[in-house]
Write a protein that holds these residues in place. Sequence first.
Motif, PDB file in Angstrom:
ATOM      1  N   GLN A 173       0.846  -1.197   0.000  1.00  0.00           N
ATOM      2  CA  GLN A 173       0.000   0.000   0.000  1.00  0.00           C
ATOM      3  C   GLN A 173       0.880   1.244   0.000  1.00  0.00           C
ATOM      4  O   GLN A 173       1.848   1.310   0.766  1.00  0.00           O
ATOM      5  N   PHE A 174       0.486   2.214  -0.808  1.00  0.00           N
ATOM      6  CA  PHE A 174       1.300   3.418  -0.967  1.00  0.00           C
ATOM      7  C   PHE A 174       1.456   4.169   0.361  1.00  0.00           C
ATOM      8  O   PHE A 174       0.464   4.450   1.038  1.00  0.00           O
ATOM      9  N   ASN A 175       2.695   4.443   0.713  1.00  0.00           N
ATOM     10  CA  ASN A 175       3.015   5.211   1.932  1.00  0.00           C
ATOM     11  C   ASN A 175       2.506   4.564   3.225  1.00  0.00           C
ATOM     12  O   ASN A 175       2.371   5.251   4.242  1.00  0.00           O
ATOM     13  N   ASP A 176       2.243   3.261   3.183  1.00  0.00           N
ATOM     14  CA  ASP A 176       1.739   2.555   4.364  1.00  0.00           C
ATOM     15  C   ASP A 176       2.907   1.795   5.015  1.00  0.00           C
ATOM     16  O   ASP A 176       3.267   0.678   4.599  1.00  0.00           O
ATOM     17  N   VAL A 177       3.489   2.409   6.025  1.00  0.00           N
ATOM     18  CA  VAL A 177       4.691   1.853   6.657  1.00  0.00           C
ATOM     19  C   VAL A 177       4.394   0.497   7.292  1.00  0.00           C
ATOM     20  O   VAL A 177       5.204  -0.438   7.214  1.00  0.00           O
ATOM     21  N   ALA A 178       3.201   0.366   7.902  1.00  0.00           N
ATOM     22  CA  ALA A 178       2.854  -0.901   8.558  1.00  0.00           C
ATOM     23  C   ALA A 178       2.768  -2.018   7.521  1.00  0.00           C
ATOM     24  O   ALA A 178       3.255  -3.141   7.752  1.00  0.00           O
ATOM     25  N   ASP A 179       2.173  -1.723   6.360  1.00  0.00           N
ATOM     26  CA  ASP A 179       2.064  -2.733   5.300  1.00  0.00           C
ATOM     27  C   ASP A 179       3.451  -3.113   4.770  1.00  0.00           C
ATOM     28  O   ASP A 179       3.725  -4.289   4.501  1.00  0.00           O
ATOM     29  N   LEU A 180       4.313  -2.112   4.642  1.00  0.00           N
ATOM     30  CA  LEU A 180       5.679  -2.373   4.177  1.00  0.00           C
ATOM     31  C   LEU A 180       6.394  -3.307   5.157  1.00  0.00           C
ATOM     32  O   LEU A 180       7.013  -4.297   4.751  1.00  0.00           O
ATOM     33  N   ARG A 181       6.289  -2.989   6.429  1.00  0.00           N
ATOM     34  CA  ARG A 181       6.934  -3.829   7.456  1.00  0.00           C
ATOM     35  C   ARG A 181       6.375  -5.249   7.424  1.00  0.00           C
ATOM     36  O   ARG A 181       7.118  -6.226   7.513  1.00  0.00           O
ATOM     37  N   ALA A 182       5.054  -5.347   7.280  1.00  0.00           N
ATOM     38  CA  ALA A 182       4.412  -6.666   7.311  1.00  0.00           C
ATOM     39  C   ALA A 182       4.856  -7.517   6.115  1.00  0.00           C
ATOM     40  O   ALA A 182       4.998  -8.737   6.241  1.00  0.00           O
ATOM     41  N   LYS A 183       5.079  -6.870   4.954  1.00  0.00           N
ATOM     42  CA  LYS A 183       5.396  -7.646   3.743  1.00  0.00           C
ATOM     43  C   LYS A 183       6.906  -7.852   3.555  1.00  0.00           C
ATOM     44  O   LYS A 183       7.315  -8.671   2.737  1.00  0.00           O
ATOM     45  N   PHE A 184       7.717  -7.117   4.319  1.00  0.00           N
ATOM     46  CA  PHE A 184       9.168  -7.264   4.166  1.00  0.00           C
ATOM     47  C   PHE A 184       9.660  -8.474   4.964  1.00  0.00           C
ATOM     48  O   PHE A 184       9.175  -8.742   6.058  1.00  0.00           O
ATOM     49  N   SER A 185      10.601  -9.192   4.368  1.00  0.00           N
ATOM     50  CA  SER A 185      11.212 -10.330   5.083  1.00  0.00           C
ATOM     51  C   SER A 185      12.544 -10.648   4.412  1.00  0.00           C
ATOM     52  O   SER A 185      12.929  -9.985   3.436  1.00  0.00           O
ATOM     53  N   HIS A 186      13.193 -11.704   4.882  1.00  0.00           N
ATOM     54  CA  HIS A 186      14.438 -12.159   4.247  1.00  0.00           C
ATOM     55  C   HIS A 186      14.194 -12.697   2.834  1.00  0.00           C
ATOM     56  O   HIS A 186      15.142 -12.936   2.096  1.00  0.00           O
ATOM     57  N   GLU A 187      12.929 -12.896   2.484  1.00  0.00           N
ATOM     58  CA  GLU A 187      12.607 -13.361   1.126  1.00  0.00           C
ATOM     59  C   GLU A 187      12.762 -12.248   0.084  1.00  0.00           C
ATOM     60  O   GLU A 187      12.804 -12.502  -1.109  1.00  0.00           O
ATOM     61  N   VAL A 188      12.814 -10.998   0.542  1.00  0.00           N
ATOM     62  CA  VAL A 188      12.788  -9.851  -0.386  1.00  0.00           C
ATOM     63  C   VAL A 188      14.200  -9.517  -0.885  1.00  0.00           C
ATOM     64  O   VAL A 188      15.122  -9.356  -0.076  1.00  0.00           O
TER      65      VAL A 188
END
Length: 419
Positions: A173-188
């Motif tokens: 989601q654009f500019n959604d820090v919580a969504d970015l954190r939730a979707k980020f992992s070592h897979e990225v």
Amino acid sequence: MTKLDQIRAAEARLLLSTYDRNPILFAGGEGAHIIDEQGERYLDLLSGIGVNALGYGNAVIEEAIARQSRKLIHISNLYYHEGQAELALRLTELTGLDRAFFCNSGTEAWECAMKMARAHAGLLREEGKQIGTKFLALDQSFHGRTFGAISTTYKEKYREPFEPVVPGVEFVQFNDVADLRAKFSHEVCAILVEAIQGEGGIRPLTQEFIDEARALTLSTGALLIADEIQCGMGRTGQWCAYQHYGILPDVTTLAKPLAGGIPMGAVLCTEEVARCFHAGMHGTTFGGGPLACAVAIAVIDHMENENLLDHVTEVGDYFQTQLHDLARRHDAIIDVRGKGLMIAAELDSADLAKLAVAEMLKRRILINCTSDTVLRFLPPYILEREHVDTAIRALDEIFTEHAVAAQTAAQPAGGEIHG
Ligand SMILES: Cc1ncc(COP(=O)(O)O)c(C=O)c1O
């Protein structure tokens, strides 16, 4: 049959129908104006979708093309010419990055950047790090039309007819820090951003979002890749839009205005990322040719000599102030945003946005509409205040006429009032 009619008929018969062109035949240009075959002048506030940064008929570009074309136009990347190292030096200085690769378009630069992210993650895995192959792209992003680019481009309409596209892309989601954190992992392996989204509606990232993207990528070795194809090379008053945020990405992509209208793209990266490519892993026949390099160097020299970044900031601020004034007079304008000469006026209706573009064209002013409701202004960097005033007067007239027409339509017809 006019010449335009003949050309339209021939194109309809002979070309793939990929474009919905406006019925104007352009034949020349001068400064901020483009001129049709009848000699009518149009104020160009779109500059060939952000390409013609120095406007039309710029003597520095014309001389660079003439001079270089008399020497060498193409040699391939099997041999040396003097342009690539010099341009790479200029671009590494301007971007803060270490190494360059040259290609021919924005989408090609983006493909290279995506390949780099995968290759770099592979290298890190060989070195024992835990890192996967997934890309995080953003809602409303636009990165081009080739397969990697459409896979990381948000709007379904660009991907759906060509599926399956490149797998392993998730949208945040654009500019959604919580969504970015939730979707980020070592897979990225990379987070992909435009500091100011272009096609997505001239939408700037927040400082918080870009800082978080930078911090997350640094924590795993994933790359932060900034697509500066539309917002870079001075468009926002800095060489790169990410420079407004005080961050340095690992990779950036440039194109559009880079060589003043001669097709050219570039990828810039850090020394760390550059380790992932060795001879034969990536390449192009035309990329970084003598002609494109010579013109790009001339464009950068000219921008520096003329202090164009300051001019972009000054005229861009004036443009936005005038649009804000206009928004106070017309409720139809619900937001004005952007930086430098990358500006949007968002309207409250897609129909009105379409109408405004058409009405501007009737008044011989070129703009376009993106994301349905957003009027987009990407004028040449040589724009002056008087050009802004012309555009604002035209918009004022169009919105006033529209408001009057809407009011008239809303009133009951004369005969019914007595009822
Ligand atoms: C941000 C961004 N990335 C990539 C591209 C693709 O560039 P090109 O059309 O040169 O392939 C564009 C084109 O509009 C763009 O705006």
